[in-house]
Design a protein around this motif. Structure first.
Motif, PDB file in Angstrom:
ATOM      1  N   PRO A  25       6.410   5.692  -8.956  1.00 45.12           N
ATOM      2  CA  PRO A  25       5.499   7.047  -8.453  1.00 45.12           C
ATOM      3  C   PRO A  25       4.677   7.921  -9.419  1.00 45.12           C
ATOM      4  O   PRO A  25       5.854   8.349 -10.468  1.00 45.12           O
ATOM      5  CB  PRO A  25       7.025   7.392  -7.777  1.00 45.12           C
ATOM      6  CG  PRO A  25       7.883   6.525  -7.314  1.00 45.12           C
ATOM      7  CD  PRO A  25       8.299   5.532  -8.437  1.00 45.12           C
ATOM      8  N   GLY A  26       3.772   8.308  -9.062  1.00 50.80           N
ATOM      9  CA  GLY A  26       2.739   9.338 -10.038  1.00 50.80           C
ATOM     10  C   GLY A  26       1.604   7.968 -10.909  1.00 50.80           C
ATOM     11  O   GLY A  26       0.811   8.921 -11.117  1.00 50.80           O
ATOM     12  N   ASP A  27       2.206   6.957 -10.842  1.00 50.51           N
ATOM     13  CA  ASP A  27       0.935   6.196 -12.070  1.00 50.51           C
ATOM     14  C   ASP A  27      -0.004   5.430 -10.962  1.00 50.51           C
ATOM     15  O   ASP A  27       0.777   4.582  -9.805  1.00 50.51           O
ATOM     16  CB  ASP A  27       2.285   4.518 -12.051  1.00 50.51           C
ATOM     17  CG  ASP A  27       3.240   5.071 -12.751  1.00 50.51           C
ATOM     18  OD1 ASP A  27       2.831   6.332 -13.858  1.00 50.51           O
ATOM     19  OD2 ASP A  27       3.817   4.571 -13.452  1.00 50.51           O
ATOM     20  N   VAL A  28      -1.241   5.307 -11.152  1.00 52.94           N
ATOM     21  CA  VAL A  28      -2.484   4.977 -10.999  1.00 52.94           C
ATOM     22  C   VAL A  28      -2.951   3.784 -11.393  1.00 52.94           C
ATOM     23  O   VAL A  28      -3.147   3.947 -12.959  1.00 52.94           O
ATOM     24  CB  VAL A  28      -3.303   6.521 -10.757  1.00 52.94           C
ATOM     25  CG1 VAL A  28      -4.535   5.864 -10.745  1.00 52.94           C
ATOM     26  CG2 VAL A  28      -3.070   7.680 -10.600  1.00 52.94           C
ATOM     27  N   VAL A  29      -3.247   2.946 -10.943  1.00 49.50           N
ATOM     28  CA  VAL A  29      -3.766   1.651 -11.683  1.00 49.50           C
ATOM     29  C   VAL A  29      -5.345   1.454 -11.275  1.00 49.50           C
ATOM     30  O   VAL A  29      -5.573   1.328  -9.921  1.00 49.50           O
ATOM     31  CB  VAL A  29      -2.403   0.559 -11.674  1.00 49.50           C
ATOM     32  CG1 VAL A  29      -3.129  -1.087 -11.514  1.00 49.50           C
ATOM     33  CG2 VAL A  29      -1.188   0.607 -11.841  1.00 49.50           C
ATOM     34  N   THR A  30      -6.199   1.560 -11.803  1.00 49.03           N
ATOM     35  CA  THR A  30      -7.387   0.790 -11.633  1.00 49.03           C
ATOM     36  C   THR A  30      -8.063  -0.368 -11.537  1.00 49.03           C
ATOM     37  O   THR A  30      -7.734  -1.060 -12.395  1.00 49.03           O
ATOM     38  CB  THR A  30      -8.733   1.594 -11.982  1.00 49.03           C
ATOM     39  OG1 THR A  30      -8.563   1.545 -13.156  1.00 49.03           O
ATOM     40  CG2 THR A  30      -8.273   3.516 -11.854  1.00 49.03           C
ATOM     41  N   VAL A  31      -8.523  -1.172 -10.700  1.00 53.48           N
ATOM     42  CA  VAL A  31      -8.407  -2.708 -10.197  1.00 53.48           C
ATOM     43  C   VAL A  31     -10.025  -3.023 -10.108  1.00 53.48           C
ATOM     44  O   VAL A  31     -11.162  -2.795  -9.569  1.00 53.48           O
ATOM     45  CB  VAL A  31      -7.908  -3.227  -9.112  1.00 53.48           C
ATOM     46  CG1 VAL A  31      -7.936  -5.038  -9.334  1.00 53.48           C
ATOM     47  CG2 VAL A  31      -6.355  -2.569  -9.832  1.00 53.48           C
ATOM     48  N   ALA A  32     -10.428  -3.156 -11.448  1.00 54.77           N
ATOM     49  CA  ALA A  32     -11.963  -2.554 -11.261  1.00 54.77           C
ATOM     50  C   ALA A  32     -13.225  -4.541 -11.171  1.00 54.77           C
ATOM     51  O   ALA A  32     -12.111  -5.547 -11.991  1.00 54.77           O
ATOM     52  CB  ALA A  32     -12.842  -2.040 -12.796  1.00 54.77           C
ATOM     53  N   GLY A  33     -13.730  -4.662 -11.020  1.00 54.95           N
ATOM     54  CA  GLY A  33     -14.290  -6.518 -11.048  1.00 54.95           C
ATOM     55  C   GLY A  33     -15.706  -6.524  -9.699  1.00 54.95           C
ATOM     56  O   GLY A  33     -15.091  -5.603  -8.500  1.00 54.95           O
ATOM     57  N   GLU A  34     -16.354  -7.434  -9.980  1.00 51.40           N
ATOM     58  CA  GLU A  34     -16.908  -7.948  -8.311  1.00 51.40           C
ATOM     59  C   GLU A  34     -16.004  -8.155  -7.413  1.00 51.40           C
ATOM     60  O   GLU A  34     -15.499  -8.681  -7.147  1.00 51.40           O
ATOM     61  CB  GLU A  34     -18.265  -8.511  -9.199  1.00 51.40           C
ATOM     62  CG  GLU A  34     -17.543 -10.148  -9.737  1.00 51.40           C
ATOM     63  CD  GLU A  34     -18.698 -11.443 -10.572  1.00 51.40           C
ATOM     64  OE1 GLU A  34     -18.403 -12.691 -10.502  1.00 51.40           O
ATOM     65  OE2 GLU A  34     -19.848  -9.871 -11.079  1.00 51.40           O
ATOM     66  N   LEU A  35     -17.160  -8.240  -6.455  1.00 49.73           N
ATOM     67  CA  LEU A  35     -16.483  -8.978  -4.319  1.00 49.73           C
ATOM     68  C   LEU A  35     -16.275 -10.605  -5.382  1.00 49.73           C
ATOM     69  O   LEU A  35     -16.629 -11.030  -5.957  1.00 49.73           O
ATOM     70  CB  LEU A  35     -17.910  -8.834  -3.815  1.00 49.73           C
ATOM     71  CG  LEU A  35     -17.543  -8.692  -2.428  1.00 49.73           C
ATOM     72  CD1 LEU A  35     -16.648  -7.376  -2.018  1.00 49.73           C
ATOM     73  CD2 LEU A  35     -19.171  -8.938  -1.785  1.00 49.73           C
TER      74      LEU A  35
END
Ligand code: ADP
Ligand code: MG
Length: 141
Positions: A25-35
């Motif tokens: 908890p407290g961790d942020v994970v960004t997930v990028a990429g096209e549709l």
């Protein structure tokens, strides 16, 4: 971390589950990429490891979902955001509270979202193949 290749949604979920073992908890994970590159599939795999048993779907018509697993898990999608205003941040902030938080289409939140611990980048690589790059932004000692 080197780029990882997967050939099915299940393999992408397995890559995500390995990352999820590191999360708290407290961790942020960004997930990028096209549709269609597999962002939601990745988040689903991570959610399963974190004990979320219900549906994990793209929060397209709402800002986000909050799931109860072994820990609270939040799932945001900023696809429709051009940027995140101060007022909008007020709506988003509670999702980050004491949860592992995944953010699809994080670009709109640049400079506003809490610093991610991991940045995931997904790309189409022909057919069912996907390339997944995971950057660790961990500055904790
Ligand atoms: P996004 O959230 O990036 O738009 P989704 O995860 O919703 O992407 O959709 C990805 C689609 O691609 C799903 O229909 C999934 O079954 C399919 N797919 C095929 N191969 C893969 C793979 N190797 N990894 C992830 N998804 C895959
Ligand atoms: Mg999605």
């Amino acid at each position: 971390m080197a780029e990882q290749r997967t050939g099915s949604p299940e393999e992408t979920e397995a890559v995500a589950a390995r990352l999820a073992e590191e999360l708290q908890p407290g961790d942020v994970v960004t997930v990028a990429g096209e549709l269609g590159s597999g962002k939601t599939t990745f988040v689903r795999g991570a959610c399963r490891l974190l004990g979320v048993t219900g549906p994990v779907t793209s929060p397209t018509f709402t800002i986000g979902h909050r799931y109860e697993g072994k820990v609270p898990v939040s799932h945001l999608d900023l696809y429709r955001f051009a940027g995140v205003s101060h007022a909008e941040w007020g709506d988003l902030e509670p999702y980050f509270d004491d949860a592992v938080t995944f953010v699809e289409w994080p670009e709109a939140g640049a400079g506003v979202l809490p610093a991610p611990r991991f940045r995931v980048h997904m790309r189409h690589s022909g057919g069912d193949r996907r390339a997944i790059r995971i950057e660790c932004a961990d500055t904790r000692v």
